[in-house]
Scaffold this motif. Sequence first.
Motif, short mmCIF file in Angstrom:
data_model
loop_
_atom_site.label_atom_id
_atom_site.label_comp_id
_atom_site.label_asym_id
_atom_site.label_seq_id
_atom_site.Cartn_x
_atom_site.Cartn_y
_atom_site.Cartn_z
N HIS A 1 -27.36 26.10 -23.33
CA HIS A 1 -27.75 25.64 -21.89
C HIS A 1 -26.88 23.42 -21.78
N CYS B 1 -21.65 37.82 -24.86
CA CYS B 1 -22.40 37.34 -24.52
C CYS B 1 -22.79 38.46 -22.96
N LEU C 1 -28.99 28.84 -18.55
CA LEU C 1 -29.41 29.27 -20.22
C LEU C 1 -27.86 30.40 -19.52
N VAL C 2 -26.74 30.06 -20.68
CA VAL C 2 -26.13 31.44 -21.01
C VAL C 2 -26.30 32.11 -22.49
N GLU C 3 -26.66 33.00 -22.27
CA GLU C 3 -27.77 33.72 -23.38
C GLU C 3 -26.33 34.78 -24.21
N PHE C 4 -26.95 35.74 -25.53
CA PHE C 4 -25.60 35.94 -25.71
C PHE C 4 -26.52 36.94 -26.51
N ASP D 1 -27.60 38.97 -30.25
CA ASP D 1 -27.81 38.07 -31.15
C ASP D 1 -28.81 38.81 -32.40
N ILE E 1 -26.81 34.56 -17.74
CA ILE E 1 -26.38 33.09 -17.72
C ILE E 1 -27.77 32.68 -16.40
N ARG F 1 -28.30 26.99 -30.24
CA ARG F 1 -28.27 26.97 -28.93
C ARG F 1 -27.38 26.06 -29.18
N ASN G 1 -33.19 29.34 -15.33
CA ASN G 1 -34.86 29.40 -15.63
C ASN G 1 -35.45 27.76 -15.41
N LYS H 1 -27.57 31.85 -30.47
CA LYS H 1 -29.11 33.00 -29.27
C LYS H 1 -28.43 32.38 -27.38
N GLN H 2 -28.00 31.06 -27.22
CA GLN H 2 -28.26 30.82 -26.49
C GLN H 2 -27.43 29.19 -26.04
#
Length: 285
Positions: free
Chosen positions: A130, A92, A103-106, A108, A95, A21, A98, A127-128
């Motif tokens: 924030h 990417c 969170l911006v998540e990728f 992986d 977004i 992160r 939560n 992975k993300q």
Amino acid sequence: MVMMSRLRAILQASPCKSLWRGIQIPRSMPVRPCSLYTCTYKTRNRALHPLWESMDLVPGGERQSPINIRWRDSVYDPDLKPLTISYDPTTCLHIWNNGYSFLVEFEDSTDKSVIEGGPLEHNYRLKQFHFHWGAIDAWGSEHTVDSKCYPAELGKHHKELQKLVDILPSIKHKDTLVEFGSFDPSCLMPTCPDYWTYSGSLTTPPLSESVTWIIKKQPVEVDHDQLEQFRTLLFTSEGEKEQRMVDNFRPLQPLMNRTVRSSFRHDYVLNIQTNKQNPNHPPAK
Ligand SMILES: [Zn+2]
């Protein structure tokens, strides 16, 4: 020296492969330096998000995060090599809000966006990432450095960060998620390679003590208005009584029997006298 409306970039890597992160911490804006007492006093009166309120009633472990990093007490470790970070913006995904951050998540599943080197024994996939921020610019970080707020200077407008800011209205409420393609988080990483590292924990439940924290010495400056947009998000779902998403950081935890290592040599005296000009070494432009 200049510390200001800025985000301090923090990488958090856990032994669990593919959990990495990048965490940004907004810091400080007062016009003059303030004491530990002042900063503590200011933030003590904030209302804790229930997420942290209940957790902090539970007796903690021995390596909880966040902590205050004391520059003077950190130990230079010449074996700490520079971190290598590579990003593939196309990994990417989306977004989402939560309920305590966004969170911006990728994606992986492959080694496309990875961090390696430094104190890490393996490589980690992004992975993300924030953020944590305060109700005002005077606080907001999880980790602190020498417990201090610093004099302000104008922050910079980050073009890449603006992409993120522009999409925030669509994830205003808790549990909303939108697709978010092609974001390059490297603009959020300071250029200076220096960092501190220590063994800690997640700062949200389950507070697992499995995190190698890597905290960059150099914070990233951001525009006050961009940070202000973060504060338009809500902790609450649609239909609930609105609660602004601010002060979404866990309080400081005791260092206990841990050592914070630095990747750089340092001189505490220099650190506290940064505003004094040395005629032989004029400040860099
Ligand atoms: Zn966090």
